[in-house]
Design a protein around this motif. Structure first.
Motif, PDB file in Angstrom:
ATOM      1  N   SER A 246      -6.756  31.984 -20.046  1.00  0.00           N
ATOM      2  CA  SER A 246      -4.982  32.763 -19.700  1.00  0.00           C
ATOM      3  C   SER A 246      -4.565  33.400 -20.460  1.00  0.00           C
ATOM      4  N   VAL A 247      -3.880  32.957 -20.958  1.00  0.00           N
ATOM      5  CA  VAL A 247      -2.743  33.337 -21.572  1.00  0.00           C
ATOM      6  C   VAL A 247      -2.983  33.974 -22.405  1.00  0.00           C
ATOM      7  N   LEU A 248      -3.926  33.646 -23.567  1.00  0.00           N
ATOM      8  CA  LEU A 248      -5.096  34.348 -24.921  1.00  0.00           C
ATOM      9  C   LEU A 248      -5.532  35.717 -24.262  1.00  0.00           C
ATOM     10  N   THR A 249      -6.296  35.627 -23.258  1.00  0.00           N
ATOM     11  CA  THR A 249      -7.180  36.815 -22.562  1.00  0.00           C
ATOM     12  C   THR A 249      -5.985  37.814 -22.022  1.00  0.00           C
ATOM     13  N   HIS A 250      -5.237  37.517 -21.058  1.00  0.00           N
ATOM     14  CA  HIS A 250      -4.305  38.174 -21.173  1.00  0.00           C
ATOM     15  C   HIS A 250      -3.562  38.786 -21.495  1.00  0.00           C
ATOM     16  N   GLY A 251      -2.844  38.013 -22.761  1.00  0.00           N
ATOM     17  CA  GLY A 251      -1.967  38.360 -22.896  1.00  0.00           C
ATOM     18  C   GLY A 251      -2.570  40.316 -24.347  1.00  0.00           C
ATOM     19  N   THR A 253      -5.169  41.645 -23.377  1.00  0.00           N
ATOM     20  CA  THR A 253      -5.807  42.786 -22.935  1.00  0.00           C
ATOM     21  C   THR A 253      -4.278  43.213 -22.436  1.00  0.00           C
ATOM     22  N   ILE A 254      -3.077  42.676 -21.840  1.00  0.00           N
ATOM     23  CA  ILE A 254      -2.159  43.839 -21.908  1.00  0.00           C
ATOM     24  C   ILE A 254      -1.323  44.258 -22.916  1.00  0.00           C
ATOM     25  N   ALA A 255      -1.753  43.547 -23.649  1.00  0.00           N
ATOM     26  CA  ALA A 255      -0.793  44.387 -25.094  1.00  0.00           C
ATOM     27  C   ALA A 255      -1.384  45.840 -25.542  1.00  0.00           C
ATOM     28  N   THR A 256      -2.431  45.429 -25.666  1.00  0.00           N
ATOM     29  CA  THR A 256      -3.805  46.622 -25.624  1.00  0.00           C
ATOM     30  C   THR A 256      -3.139  47.571 -24.460  1.00  0.00           C
ATOM     31  N   LEU A 258      -0.208  48.312 -23.063  1.00  0.00           N
ATOM     32  CA  LEU A 258       0.759  48.407 -22.945  1.00  0.00           C
ATOM     33  C   LEU A 258       1.074  49.488 -24.570  1.00  0.00           C
ATOM     34  N   SER A 259       0.061  49.917 -25.188  1.00  0.00           N
ATOM     35  CA  SER A 259       0.100  50.191 -26.224  1.00  0.00           C
ATOM     36  C   SER A 259      -0.963  51.481 -25.810  1.00  0.00           C
ATOM     37  N   LEU A 260      -1.487  51.602 -25.437  1.00  0.00           N
ATOM     38  CA  LEU A 260      -1.692  52.689 -24.610  1.00  0.00           C
ATOM     39  C   LEU A 260      -1.138  53.479 -23.298  1.00  0.00           C
ATOM     40  N   LEU A 261      -0.408  53.230 -23.612  1.00  0.00           N
ATOM     41  CA  LEU A 261       0.803  53.603 -22.218  1.00  0.00           C
ATOM     42  C   LEU A 261       2.397  54.264 -22.723  1.00  0.00           C
ATOM     43  N   VAL A 262       2.211  53.436 -24.050  1.00  0.00           N
ATOM     44  CA  VAL A 262       3.160  54.491 -25.187  1.00  0.00           C
ATOM     45  C   VAL A 262       2.540  54.902 -25.755  1.00  0.00           C
ATOM     46  N   LEU A 263       1.679  54.508 -26.639  1.00  0.00           N
ATOM     47  CA  LEU A 263       1.341  55.811 -27.391  1.00  0.00           C
ATOM     48  C   LEU A 263       0.202  56.941 -27.121  1.00  0.00           C
ATOM     49  N   ALA A 264      -0.166  55.797 -26.458  1.00  0.00           N
ATOM     50  CA  ALA A 264      -1.644  57.772 -25.671  1.00  0.00           C
ATOM     51  C   ALA A 264      -0.955  58.959 -25.191  1.00  0.00           C
ATOM     52  N   GLY A 265      -1.890  59.500 -24.591  1.00  0.00           N
ATOM     53  CA  GLY A 265      -1.252  61.192 -24.309  1.00  0.00           C
ATOM     54  C   GLY A 265      -1.034  60.679 -22.681  1.00  0.00           C
ATOM     55  N   GLU A 266      -1.544  62.216 -22.096  1.00  0.00           N
ATOM     56  CA  GLU A 266      -0.771  62.311 -20.859  1.00  0.00           C
ATOM     57  C   GLU A 266      -2.264  61.952 -19.859  1.00  0.00           C
ATOM     58  N   PRO A 270      -1.986  57.359 -16.821  1.00  0.00           N
ATOM     59  CA  PRO A 270      -2.483  56.868 -15.752  1.00  0.00           C
ATOM     60  C   PRO A 270      -3.501  55.952 -15.595  1.00  0.00           C
ATOM     61  N   PHE A 271      -4.565  55.928 -16.447  1.00  0.00           N
ATOM     62  CA  PHE A 271      -5.130  54.852 -16.429  1.00  0.00           C
ATOM     63  C   PHE A 271      -4.652  54.037 -16.926  1.00  0.00           C
ATOM     64  N   ALA A 272      -3.567  53.724 -18.091  1.00  0.00           N
ATOM     65  CA  ALA A 272      -3.220  52.837 -18.857  1.00  0.00           C
ATOM     66  C   ALA A 272      -1.626  51.779 -17.546  1.00  0.00           C
ATOM     67  N   TRP A 273      -1.553  53.036 -16.961  1.00  0.00           N
ATOM     68  CA  TRP A 273      -0.410  51.894 -16.282  1.00  0.00           C
ATOM     69  C   TRP A 273      -1.153  51.432 -14.653  1.00  0.00           C
ATOM     70  N   VAL A 274      -2.295  52.388 -14.518  1.00  0.00           N
ATOM     71  CA  VAL A 274      -2.963  50.897 -13.438  1.00  0.00           C
ATOM     72  C   VAL A 274      -3.981  49.617 -13.683  1.00  0.00           C
ATOM     73  N   MET A 275      -4.315  50.164 -15.278  1.00  0.00           N
ATOM     74  CA  MET A 275      -4.431  48.992 -16.147  1.00  0.00           C
ATOM     75  C   MET A 275      -3.633  48.357 -16.056  1.00  0.00           C
ATOM     76  N   SER A 276      -2.345  48.148 -16.784  1.00  0.00           N
ATOM     77  CA  SER A 276      -1.602  47.354 -16.744  1.00  0.00           C
ATOM     78  C   SER A 276      -0.858  46.224 -15.602  1.00  0.00           C
ATOM     79  N   PHE A 277      -0.566  47.351 -14.537  1.00  0.00           N
ATOM     80  CA  PHE A 277      -0.593  46.359 -12.982  1.00  0.00           C
ATOM     81  C   PHE A 277      -2.005  45.927 -12.915  1.00  0.00           C
ATOM     82  N   GLY A 278      -2.752  46.475 -12.844  1.00  0.00           N
ATOM     83  CA  GLY A 278      -4.085  45.702 -12.433  1.00  0.00           C
ATOM     84  C   GLY A 278      -4.339  44.187 -13.126  1.00  0.00           C
ATOM     85  N   ILE A 279      -4.061  44.466 -14.231  1.00  0.00           N
ATOM     86  CA  ILE A 279      -4.280  42.549 -15.502  1.00  0.00           C
ATOM     87  C   ILE A 279      -3.081  41.490 -15.114  1.00  0.00           C
TER      88      ILE A 279
END
Length: 342
Positions: A246-251, A253-256, A258-266, A270-279
């Motif tokens: 669980s630690v390896l998998t969730h770590g 995926t949430i790193a990915t 969060l990278s989309l949340l910071v580096l991706a466009g507008e 929203p997809f990155a926000w929902v996925m980060s909270f969903g994980i």
């Protein structure tokens, strides 16, 4: 990381009441926001205006998007159409969809002002404009809701067949918790609900369900392996055994996300926000919702294979078998001593 959690022995189930209180408080805040502010639907759900624009030379999309925001078209959807110099803008004025020809013309004028600012006057032409009616939006809302409900039904049937109905019901309760919590998060963050966001919610459903099934599969193995342990201990043991995974998998995926949340466009944010909270909520529910609910269900309606093999609460002390003392053989009567004659 695997070595760090290889011999984990944490009592997760002990904190189930605190976990219920925490998630209840979070969901209460989300329900308040849903009741007062509701959801911010995109033009795919509410209706709006589509405008196709052809420009003389390629322009960065970020510049056009900034100009659209300045023109009052916040949250407009924009993409290339066939070539790098052709753009399609889907937008609406304000939080409500623009209705009628007047609304379509108002959006087209706002798009023209945005392209005047970002591209330059006379360096573009509007190829077409058309209204997206609210009827299409209502159909999309119904289909999105139906997709989520069907995923619950299929989940319950699959788990009831693969495990037993108690496991399936616990998994569905945990998944429903994730959906409600994610929708509440969308309302609190005031994210625009588009088909991309609906796809993110369905992805969260699958992600959380997969994590719950992995823990339940280990529970099923341990129930056969440790017949003398109660379900409370087996749930803790199963969660601890799957903790490194669980630690390896969730770590990762949430790193990915969060990278989309910071580096991706507008568009993808929203997809990155929902996925980060969903994980986060999916991991939380697999441990603190699904497992305690399964414990409660088995306590109320124990399975046939569990009767006499699983108890609840603290482990019942084994009663030592007391062997009966060996029977003493009857003593032979001692010979009677003759009495002297009187």
């Amino acid at each position: 990381m695997i070595r760090l959690f290889a011999n984990a022995n944490y009592d997760f189930i002990k904190w189930r009441r605190w976990a219920f209180s925490l998630t209840g408080a979070i969901m209460l805040v989300g329900v308040i926001f849903l009741a007062t502010r509701g959801l911010n639907y995109s033009i795919e759900f509410t209706g709006g205006t589509l405008v196709q624009v052809e420009v003389a030379h390629q322009v960065p999309i970020a510049n056009i998007r900034t100009a659209l925001d300045n023109a009052g078209l916040q949250g407009a959807e924009m993409s290339n159409f066939g070539s790098d110099t052709s753009y399609v803008v889907r937008a609406r004025l304000g939080h409500e969809a623009s209705q009628g020809e007047a609304g379509t013309q108002a959006v087209a004028d706002a798009v023209a002002r945005a392209f005047d600012q970002s591209v330059g006057a006379g360096r573009y032409r509007i190829e077409r404009r058309e209204a997206v009616g609210p009827k299409v939006g209502q159909e999309l809302q119904g289909k999105a809701l139906m997709a989520i409900l069907l995923s619950f039904v299929v989940t319950l049937i699959y788990l009831a067949f693969r495990f037993e109905w108690r496991f399936g019901l616990a998994a569905v309760v945990a998944t429903a918790h994730d959906v409600v919590a994610t929708i509440a998060f969308i309302s609190v963050m005031h994210l625009e609900v588009s088909l991309v966001v609906v796809g993110a919610v369905l992805t969260v459903v699958g992600y959380s369900l997969n994590d719950t099934i992995i823990i339940f599969d280990r529970v099923r193995e341990n129930l056969r392996k440790y017949r003398r342990q109660n379900l409370y201990e087996i749930l803790n043991l199963s969660i601890n055994e799957t903790l490194p995974r669980s630690v390896l998998t969730h770590g990762t995926t949430i790193a990915t996300t969060l990278s989309l949340l910071v580096l991706a466009g507008e568009v993808i944010r929203p997809f990155a926000w929902v996925m980060s909270f969903g994980i986060f909520t999916g991991t939380f529910s697999s441990i603190y919702i699904a497992a305690p609910v399964l414990l409660w269900i088995e306590k109320r309606w124990p399975g046939e294979d569990a009767r006499g093999a699983r108890t609840f609460g603290s482990r019942a002390a084994a009663t030592p078998s007391v062997s009966a003392p060996p029977a003493t053989p009857p003593s032979s009567p001692s010979p009677r001593t003759p009495q002297p004659a009187r």
